[in-house]
Design an enzyme around this catalytic site. Structure first.
Site, short mmCIF file in Angstrom:
data_model
loop_
_atom_site.label_atom_id
_atom_site.label_comp_id
_atom_site.label_asym_id
_atom_site.label_seq_id
_atom_site.Cartn_x
_atom_site.Cartn_y
_atom_site.Cartn_z
N ARG A 248 1.58 20.21 5.93
CA ARG A 248 2.60 19.36 6.56
C ARG A 248 3.53 20.12 7.50
NH1 ARG A 248 6.14 16.77 4.25
NH2 ARG A 248 6.05 14.96 5.61
N GLU B 69 0.83 -1.21 0.00
CA GLU B 69 0.00 0.00 0.00
C GLU B 69 0.86 1.26 0.00
OE1 GLU B 69 -2.17 -0.46 3.65
OE2 GLU B 69 -3.41 -2.09 2.89
N PRO B 70 1.71 1.45 -1.00
CA PRO B 70 2.58 2.63 -1.00
C PRO B 70 1.80 3.89 -1.34
CG PRO B 70 2.78 1.50 -3.09
CD PRO B 70 1.86 0.66 -2.25
N CYS C 251 -4.09 33.96 9.83
CA CYS C 251 -3.91 34.53 11.16
C CYS C 251 -3.66 33.43 12.19
CB CYS C 251 -5.15 35.33 11.54
SG CYS C 251 -5.60 36.46 10.22
C1 LIG Z 1 -1.37 6.08 5.07
C2 LIG Z 1 -1.43 4.63 4.86
C3 LIG Z 1 -0.66 4.03 3.85
C4 LIG Z 1 0.32 4.80 2.99
O1 LIG Z 1 1.40 5.25 3.74
P1 LIG Z 1 2.64 5.93 2.98
O2 LIG Z 1 3.56 6.28 4.08
O3 LIG Z 1 2.12 7.09 2.25
O4 LIG Z 1 3.21 4.89 2.08
C5 LIG Z 1 -0.82 2.68 3.63
N1 LIG Z 1 -1.67 1.93 4.38
C6 LIG Z 1 -2.41 2.47 5.37
C7 LIG Z 1 -3.32 1.60 6.14
C8 LIG Z 1 -2.31 3.83 5.64
O5 LIG Z 1 -3.04 4.35 6.65
#
Ligand SMILES: *Cc1c(COP(=O)(O)O)cnc(C)c1O
Length: 421
Positions: free
Chosen positions: A313, A274-275, A344
């Site tokens: 961020r 899940e990148p 502000c």
């Molecule tokens: C945010 C998140 C990601 C992605 O994280 P990155 O640091 O952007 O790669 C993947 N899986 C889950 C469950 C997340 O909450």
């Protein structure tokens, strides 16, 4: 690696001068590079080519439809954390069969929507969620493919606010309860147990903590299989860090793939990744214009036309984005600035004591590495419109989100009847 470079003294995105985009579409503006998005996806997918692997891009990093469609065309799946993100992913051409649904708070509405769509996997984060999913799936005559997100009690992540894998965090099922919850899942109607899921944090630059967590997960998979619980998938989450400054060298996708290959070793399993940041982070910049330069009490402030509502961020994680002048001029000296916005709030500051080429009114600057957790977190505080987003491909640049008009910004508000005279 990215495609934002100087040609002579002008900053380009691929073959388009950043200045041209700023002039055409206004500032502030997010600019994304197609070639960079594609490169990051392909580097990762090649690193894992020897293994059955679904790359489920984490939509929350950058959910613009054009970004999703760019990745969909490469075969990407999606990791979503809301029904809205799921709808975006599907609208952008990502098939439901490549979508995994994460998050601690899935509502009944969201679970029903995902069951109807027929997604690849629910990453279930608690016993009550599992029971709710079972009831709704059974009701609808469906079987929900499930991985349980386990909390491996490992600390990682580039900042306390983006660390998720320790006991104190709200995420996942407690490590010592995992086997018990799997046994429960096996007895529930509407639940098809498929896998184990873990995600320990974000902007992780060293592989050690991930390796520790993944080894624990492999141990759990062996234990579950020994109990005849049919684990055919492992979802290792996202979290791989990116360089935010020149000279930073986080673990590369190839190192990461080698480590994962090592840890998974001989277990026969379908892998899900899940990148988010790793794909989108360095594929975007955020361009602002200097409104004023003000000197006061020995400090020099560059006041920009962008603010914390556009890029959160720095305020949220004390993140520092590298700043580059859109036009480099070697005749100018470097000076130290506090780069701030017009909002502000004292947290409305992008950087403090930041050294950059001398800035003057109307100069353009680019915040680098703003493609992930940038535009997606923007909001309309101070009634500032969500800013434009532009996608570049080669010598083409197209508006992929326009800023709303004032009328659009207030369209959902109304004055209560009793206030009208
Ligand atoms: C945010 C998140 C990601 C992605 O994280 P990155 O640091 O952007 O790669 C993947 N899986 C889950 C469950 C997340 O909450």
């Amino acid at each position: 690696m990215h495609h934002f470079d100087y040609r002579d003294s002008e900053l380009f995105c691929e073959d388009v001068p950043v200045r041209t985009i700023a002039e055409q579409f206004g500032t502030p503006v997010y600019i994304y590079s197609t070639a960079t998005l594609e490169r990051h996806f392909n580097v990762l997918s090649e690193a894992f080519s020897s293994q059955a692997c679904l790359i489920a891009y984490s939509v929350k990093a950058n959910s613009n439809l054009s970004v999703l469609a760019t990745l969909a065309a490469l075969g990407s799946g999606a990791d979503v954390v809301s029904a809205g993100e799921m709808q975006r992913a599907i609208a952008a051409g990502i098939p439901p069969g490549k979508i995994v649904f994460s998050g601690v708070g899935k509502s009944e509405f969201e679970i029903r929507a995902a069951l109807s769509a027929g997604i690849h996997q629910f990453n279930v984060e608690s016993r009550p969620e599992l029971l709710r999913l079972s009831r709704l799936a059974d009701d609808m005559g469906k079987s929900a493919p499930v991985a349980l997100r386990v909390n491996p009690h490992v600390e990682a992540g580039g900042h306390a606010n983006i660390s998720t894998g320790a006991a104190e965090h709200k995420f996942g099922i407690a490590w010592h309860e995992a086997v018990e919850v799997y046994k429960l899942a096996m007895t529930l109607p509407g639940i098809a147990v498929k896998g184990v899921d873990v995600h320990i944090g974000s902007q992780i630059t060293k592989l050690g903590p991930m390796k520790t967590a993944f080894e624990k997960v492999v141990g759990l998979i062996r234990e579950l299989r020994a109990l005849d619980i049919p684990i055919s998938r492992v979802d290792l989450g996202g979290g791989l860090g990116i360089p935010y400054k020149d000279g930073e060298t986080p673990a590369s996708p190839a190192d990461y793939a080698a480590m994962v290959g090592d840890v998974l070793n001989d277990i026969d399993i379908e892998l899900i990744l899940e990148p988010g940041r790793m794909i989108a982070g360095n594929a975007g910049i955020f361009v602002s214009r200097v409104e004023y330069v003000k000197e006061r009490d020995g400090r020099r402030f560059a006041i920009l036309d962008s603010a914390m509502n556009d890029l959160m961020r720095p305020a949220l994680y004390q993140a520092v984005h590298e700043v580059r002048p859109v036009k480099r001029d070697d005749a100018l000296q470097s000076l130290t600035y506090d780069l701030v916005g017009p909002i502000c709030e004292s947290t409305d500051r992008f950087a403090k004591d930041y050294s950059v080429q001398e800035l003057r009114e109307n100069d353009l600057i680019a915040f680098m590495s703003a493609g992930a957790y940038g535009a997606v977190m923007s909001n309309q505080y101070n009634t500032r419109p969500l800013c434009a987003e532009v996608l570049v491909k080669g010598d083409k640049a197209e508006l992929i989100r326009r800023a709303p008009t004032f009328e659009e910004m207030i369209a959902n508000e109304r004055v209560a009847e009793w206030l009208k005279s």
